[in-house]
Design an enzyme around this catalytic site. Structure first.
Site, PDB file in Angstrom:
ATOM      1  N   ASP A 250      -2.213  10.204  -8.602  1.00  0.00           N
ATOM      2  CA  ASP A 250      -3.086   9.392  -9.361  1.00  0.00           C
ATOM      3  C   ASP A 250      -2.839   8.083  -8.900  1.00  0.00           C
ATOM      4  O   ASP A 250      -1.855   7.529  -8.940  1.00  0.00           O
ATOM      5  CB  ASP A 250      -2.695  10.014 -10.840  1.00  0.00           C
ATOM      6  CG  ASP A 250      -3.604   9.203 -11.744  1.00  0.00           C
ATOM      7  OD1 ASP A 250      -4.717   9.937 -11.953  1.00  0.00           O
ATOM      8  OD2 ASP A 250      -3.282   8.338 -12.610  1.00  0.00           O
ATOM      9  N   GLU A 304      -5.512   8.960  -4.914  1.00  0.00           N
ATOM     10  CA  GLU A 304      -6.543   8.577  -5.466  1.00  0.00           C
ATOM     11  C   GLU A 304      -6.907   7.069  -5.125  1.00  0.00           C
ATOM     12  O   GLU A 304      -6.250   6.514  -5.601  1.00  0.00           O
ATOM     13  CB  GLU A 304      -6.646   8.793  -6.908  1.00  0.00           C
ATOM     14  CG  GLU A 304      -7.924   8.489  -7.778  1.00  0.00           C
ATOM     15  CD  GLU A 304      -7.885   8.176  -9.086  1.00  0.00           C
ATOM     16  OE1 GLU A 304      -8.842   8.433  -9.734  1.00  0.00           O
ATOM     17  OE2 GLU A 304      -6.937   7.970  -9.569  1.00  0.00           O
TER      18      GLU A 304
END
Ligand code: NOJ
Length: 607
Positions: A250, A304
């Protein structure tokens, strides 16, 4: 005829990997990665299982509820593994399943080694992992370590006192220029949060501010602190030692902060992610993580890459650098948005994005292909046409593109059914903290009218992807036996659901299955060179994928109108390998170079 030895050797060298593929069409399903031969393709790619995989993303809260509390859970996922396996995917990416107070639906982690109570127990996790392995699939977890929850033990300690041993696990700063803490403009700098407002929150206990690039309940971790980094590496090992096969990371490019914490210029504030990302020590941290953890396992990592430019991308994924395997680049998935506002995109823009990615990423870097996830609307609504007439063909066309572009394809749950955006009507219909905070910041303050806000957010909201999976035509689409799911089911579930689609040979689901099968048996569709044949065409995306002697031609009509399409000079359509209208070339009256494409028609030819 006598063939010169030199020529024979050259042919053998380039053709060998291709022969291997032909002899082993099911290599992508190999039980263990160690069985994968260490080969290089004819065009120079090192074969890796994660390059050949198709990944399926599960958002656990919305996938399948097993205990009637209205919230999806791990047992629910385990009960659906056969459905996932039938689709033909190899890897499951599980969005966060860790203990969390759910300020951001699990992306705010309270305990990295515990399963969220609503989702079940560690025994449930172990059973899920076992079920995945039994079906010869792999599991990657979400690693959320740019921030934790403010309820994490580290932060609870950290906020107690300036000399607490955990103080430096987070980023604390005094008020700006000796101003009174809490006075207007006294935040340490002008950084903004992605969920509206300042990225700094004053904590009265010590009179200092902590940084939170996302919600107030998501304080950013301080990666400058080696103890914190060691804790992260330990928790990664905890899950890898259980047998998981890697991580989706993330907002990983944000972990290294510019330690002078400069104010952003007005231009930088337009897109702060490009300033927050790629901080000075990012590569050092990723290489350390690789050395200490990842290199010891055969895993897949996908970062990401929010805020990362295409030019910067190889520095994260070039395989000679030992950082990450893949990243998610947002140019395509966010093409229909500008500063969070919906915009009309064009096909040449989309084509240019894929062409640029292909040019910038050489044989040492590998792309990811995706048009959706839990943070984006449904692709059939954004990139196709979700009207009754075209939902099915356009969802299939999108699948055709996903599985024939160069890169590892990611499918988000429900896209394989052609699930659509939700018909949101009022602010009460939303759950997402990003929407609720933006409503407070824009509508409640009178900066934007309610109608304008809703008109935009119903097209762009992340909640479009988060409505429950549509399993069947029973109440709540078979997602829960409880009275009310945590987020409303899309009212179209009686027509769009898995029970109906798995039984229908012409469904979107069964087209996904066939496309995945075609891709698996065609190395050229995985590793082959990409060439856009007609970059400027407003409605047709036509490209080839070529590996050694094998070549495929893909033709996609991205419009609701029939088109007579003349292939560029020298290109003729070969044998139709798969098409979304399930007809053969003769039915459309086509000659070798002129194609009569129906609305949203997609064809893949073996040349
Ligand atoms: C990206 C995640 O995909 C998103 O869902 C989340 O809100 C933010 N990072 C913060 O963790």
């Amino acid at each position: 005829m006598k063939v010169p030895g030199k020529l024979l050797r050259a042919v053998a060298l380039t053709a060998l990997p291709v022969c291997l593929f032909t002899l082993q069409p099911d290599w992508a399903n190999a039980e263990s990665p160690s069985k994968m031969p260490d080969t290089v393709t004819a065009n120079g790619y090192h074969r890796k299982w994660w390059k050949e995989a198709v990944v399926y993303q599960i958002y656990p809260r919305s996938f399948q509820d097993s205990n009637g509390d209205g919230i999806g859970d791990l047992k629910g996922i385990t009960s659906r593994l056969d459905y996932i396996q039938r689709l033909g995917v190899n890897v499951i990416w599980l969005s966060p399943h860790y203990d969390s107070p759910n300020a951001d639906n699990g992306y705010d982690i309270r305990d990295y080694r515990k399963v969220m109570a609503e989702f079940g127990t560690m025994e449930d996790f172990d059973a899920l992992l076992k079920g995945i392995k039994q079906r010869h699939m792999k599991l990657i977890l979400d690693l959320v370590v740019n921030h934790s929850s403010d309820e994490h033990r580290w932060f609870v300690e950290s906020r107690k006192a300036k000399d607490n041993p955990f103080r430096d696990y987070y980023i604390w700063k005094p008020a700006k220029d000796g101003k009174e803490p809490g006075a207007p403009g006294s935040e340490p700098n002008n950084w903004t949060s992605f969920f509206s407002g300042s990225a700094w929150k004053l904590d009265p206990a010590t009179g200092e501010y902590y940084l939170h690039l996302f919600a107030e309940k998501q304080p950013d971790l301080n990666w400058e602190n080696p103890k914190l980094r060691a804790e992260v590496y330990d928790l990664m090992k905890f899950w890898l030692d259980k047998g998981v096969d890697g991580f989706r990371m993330d907002v990983i490019p944000f972990i290294s902060k510019n330690q002078s914490f400069p104010d952003l210029t007005p231009a930088q504030l337009e897109h702060p992610e490009f300033t927050y990302a790629m901080g000075p020590r990012l590569h050092e941290y990723l290489q350390e993580m690789n050395r200490n953890v990842l290199s010891k396992y055969d895993v897949m990592t996908v970062g990401e890459a929010f805020g990362v430019t295409l030019d910067q991308t190889p520095s994260l994924i070039d395989e000679r650098r030992n950082e990450l395997n893949l990243v998610f680049n947002f140019s395509a998935v966010r093409l229909d948005q500008d500063h969070g506002t919906w915009r009309q995109w064009t096909l040449p823009e989309l084509k240019a994005i894929y062409a640029q990615q292909d040019q910038k990423l050489d044989v040492h870097s590998w792309n990811s292909i995706f048009l959706s996830n839990h943070d984006n609307p449904r692709p059939v609504s954004s990139f196709g046409d979700d009207s009754a007439a075209f939902r099915v063909p356009s969802a299939k066309l999108i699948a055709t593109m996903l599985f024939t572009l160069k890169g590892t394809p990611f499918v988000y749950q429900g896209d394989e059914l052609g699930m659509t955006n939700y018909p949101f009507k009022a602010i009460e219909d939303f759950n997402d903290i990003a929407v609720i905070n933006a409503w407070k910041a824009k509508v409640v303050t009178g900066k934007v009218s309610k109608d304008e806000f809703l008109e935009n957010i119903r097209r762009t909201s992340r909640d479009n992807a988060r409505t429950p999976m549509q399993w069947d035509a029973s109440s709540n689409a078979g997602f829960t036996t409880g009275a009310k799911p945590w987020l409303a089911v899309n009212p179209n579930y009686k027509d769009v659901n898995a029970a109906q689609e798995t039984a229908d040979a012409h469904s979107v689901y069964n087209y996904y299955r066939r496309m995945i099968e075609v891709r698996r048996g065609a190395p050229a569709l995985i590793y082959g060179d990409f060439k856009d044949l007609d970059p400027a065409h407003a409605s047709v995306f036509a490209y080839t994928r070529t590996l050694g002697a094998a070549s495929y031609l893909v033709v996609l009509n991205f419009s609701g109108t029939p088109i007579e399409y003349v292939l560029p000079a020298g290109v003729k359509a070969g044998h139709l390998a798969i098409g979304n209208l399930e007809r053969n070339a003769k039915d459309s009256g086509d000659s070798g170079s002129t194609l009569h494409l129906a609305p949203w028609e997609a064809r893949v030819y073996r040349q």
